[in-house]
Every structure is written in C-alpha cells, then in structure tokens.
Design a protein around this motif. Sequence first.
Motif, short mmCIF file in Angstrom:
data_model
loop_
_atom_site.label_atom_id
_atom_site.label_comp_id
_atom_site.label_asym_id
_atom_site.label_seq_id
_atom_site.Cartn_x
_atom_site.Cartn_y
_atom_site.Cartn_z
N ALA A 124 0.83 -1.21 0.00
CA ALA A 124 0.00 0.00 0.00
C ALA A 124 0.86 1.26 0.00
N ALA A 125 1.95 1.25 0.75
CA ALA A 125 2.84 2.41 0.82
C ALA A 125 3.54 2.61 -0.52
N ARG A 126 3.98 1.52 -1.15
CA ARG A 126 4.64 1.62 -2.45
C ARG A 126 3.68 2.16 -3.51
N GLN A 127 2.44 1.69 -3.47
CA GLN A 127 1.46 2.14 -4.45
C GLN A 127 1.12 3.61 -4.26
N ALA A 128 0.99 4.03 -3.00
CA ALA A 128 0.70 5.44 -2.73
C ALA A 128 1.85 6.32 -3.20
N GLU A 129 3.07 5.90 -2.94
CA GLU A 129 4.24 6.67 -3.36
C GLU A 129 4.34 6.72 -4.88
N ALA A 130 4.07 5.60 -5.54
CA ALA A 130 4.15 5.55 -7.00
C ALA A 130 3.11 6.47 -7.63
N ALA A 131 1.90 6.45 -7.10
CA ALA A 131 0.84 7.31 -7.65
C ALA A 131 1.19 8.78 -7.48
N GLU A 132 1.71 9.14 -6.31
CA GLU A 132 2.07 10.53 -6.07
C GLU A 132 3.26 10.94 -6.94
N SER A 133 4.20 10.02 -7.16
CA SER A 133 5.34 10.31 -8.03
C SER A 133 4.89 10.60 -9.45
N VAL A 134 3.93 9.82 -9.94
CA VAL A 134 3.40 10.04 -11.29
C VAL A 134 2.78 11.43 -11.38
N ARG A 135 1.96 11.77 -10.40
CA ARG A 135 1.30 13.09 -10.41
C ARG A 135 2.33 14.22 -10.38
N TRP A 136 3.32 14.11 -9.49
CA TRP A 136 4.33 15.16 -9.35
C TRP A 136 5.17 15.26 -10.62
N ASN A 137 5.62 14.14 -11.14
CA ASN A 137 6.46 14.16 -12.34
C ASN A 137 5.73 14.73 -13.53
N GLN A 138 4.43 14.46 -13.65
CA GLN A 138 3.64 15.06 -14.73
C GLN A 138 3.59 16.57 -14.59
N SER A 139 3.46 17.04 -13.36
CA SER A 139 3.43 18.49 -13.12
C SER A 139 4.77 19.13 -13.48
N ILE A 140 5.86 18.50 -13.06
CA ILE A 140 7.19 19.02 -13.38
C ILE A 140 7.43 19.00 -14.88
N ARG A 141 7.06 17.89 -15.54
CA ARG A 141 7.25 17.81 -17.00
C ARG A 141 6.42 18.87 -17.72
N GLY A 142 5.19 19.08 -17.26
CA GLY A 142 4.35 20.10 -17.88
C GLY A 142 4.96 21.48 -17.75
N LEU A 143 5.46 21.81 -16.55
CA LEU A 143 6.11 23.11 -16.36
C LEU A 143 7.37 23.21 -17.20
N THR A 144 8.13 22.15 -17.27
CA THR A 144 9.36 22.15 -18.06
C THR A 144 9.06 22.39 -19.54
N ARG A 145 8.03 21.72 -20.06
CA ARG A 145 7.64 21.92 -21.47
C ARG A 145 7.23 23.37 -21.73
N ARG A 146 6.46 23.94 -20.80
CA ARG A 146 6.02 25.33 -20.96
C ARG A 146 7.20 26.29 -20.91
N LEU A 147 8.13 26.02 -20.01
CA LEU A 147 9.33 26.87 -19.91
C LEU A 147 10.18 26.75 -21.17
N VAL A 162 15.24 24.97 -11.54
CA VAL A 162 13.90 24.87 -10.94
C VAL A 162 13.84 23.81 -9.85
N VAL A 163 14.50 22.68 -10.07
CA VAL A 163 14.39 21.56 -9.14
C VAL A 163 15.60 21.47 -8.20
N ASP A 164 16.79 21.51 -8.77
CA ASP A 164 18.00 21.26 -7.96
C ASP A 164 18.47 22.46 -7.16
N LEU A 165 18.38 23.65 -7.73
CA LEU A 165 18.90 24.85 -7.05
C LEU A 165 18.29 25.07 -5.66
#
Length: 197
Positions: A124-147, A162-165
């Motif tokens: 359950a913990a792995r699935q919750a983490e995986a789902a949240e990772s997908v959501r977050w990564n999609q948001s980061i990719r979307g912002l990166t594409r727009r930038l 944006v991410v590392d600094l």
Amino acid sequence: MLEYRQRMPRPTHDTSTILDAAGRILGAEGLAKVTMAAVIREAGVPSGSLYYRFPDRPALLAALWNRAIESYHRDAYPLFEGDPVEAAAALAAYTVRWCEAEPAHAHVLLAGRSRFDADAWPDAARQAEAAESVRWNQSIRGLTRRLRAETSVPITEILLVVVDLPYGAVRRYLGGDTPIPADLAEVVAGIVRTSLR
C-alpha cells in the motif's frame, strides 16, 4: 468496602508523534540511526505502540517518506499555474520556505528516496508513493515543457535551476544545523527568473 479510583487517562501515542521522533533522529544523526529501538526511545512510547502501527523498519521508513512528500506537495501544486517563469520562481521560493518551516520533513527529502529501502515497503505504501510520483512528475514535466517553449532554455538547465537549485541552497544550512537566511527564498527565486528570461 471497595474503593473506586478515578482512572487516569491513558497516554496517546499517535502516528505523528512516532514519525516526528523518527524525523528528529534522521535530522540529527542520519537515516542509518532511525531504528525501531531509537524511535521508541526518542518518542517515549511503548514498543507495542510503535509495532502496532509499523510492523518493521521498512514500514516506518515508508510512512516517514510518504508523509514528507505529502507535506511538500500539498501546497506546491497550485504554484504550477500561470506564467511558467513566475511559476518556476514561486516553486523555488516555496521549496526554500517549506524547508525552513518543515526541517524534519526536509531532511527526509534531502536524504533521497533510494536510501529508504523502498523495495521492502508494504504494498500500500509503495502504491501510494508511486501514484504521487506520477502526479508530481507530470506536473514538473508540464512546467518544463512550458518553460522550454517560452524561453528556449535547455531542459537540463531548466531542471537544474527549478528543481535542484532550491535544494542545493538549503542543504548547506540544514546539514550544518544553521538557520536558513530570511532572504534565501527570494534570492533563489531571483536566480530562477534571471536564468529563465
């Protein structure tokens, strides 16, 4: 004649108390020192209270990681909207401010998921983490594409500023147990704007 004594309320040892203790240990001594025995001592809870909630260390680490991620992401998602450069600057400033406000959670994220024995987490913990990772990564990719579309800045550079600094900026202070400067969030946001204009 029997005397009836007033029952003392039983102390409550909620999950937050336990995870707060684990976070303090991580911040002060490193992830390797976050053991079940150490958390019991730090939290001041009976072993049964800990093991009732977390049957083993991987389950504890999973909860610690997922709680930190939820804390960070919850108020970050709205920042992705609007002008992409301003969104990136707002996200960077938010990251610094969040690390200042939530140092225990910040230490968790700065330690890195790979050190949290994720392969041994409960399903359950792995699935919750995986789902949240997908959501977050999609948001980061979307912002990166727009930038990228708006600025023509290479993706590697976008991710760096944006991410590392923001994490790099706070790491020196959290690692040295030194207060984060009050102006650091705005300094980081300014660097992001300058780099992406």
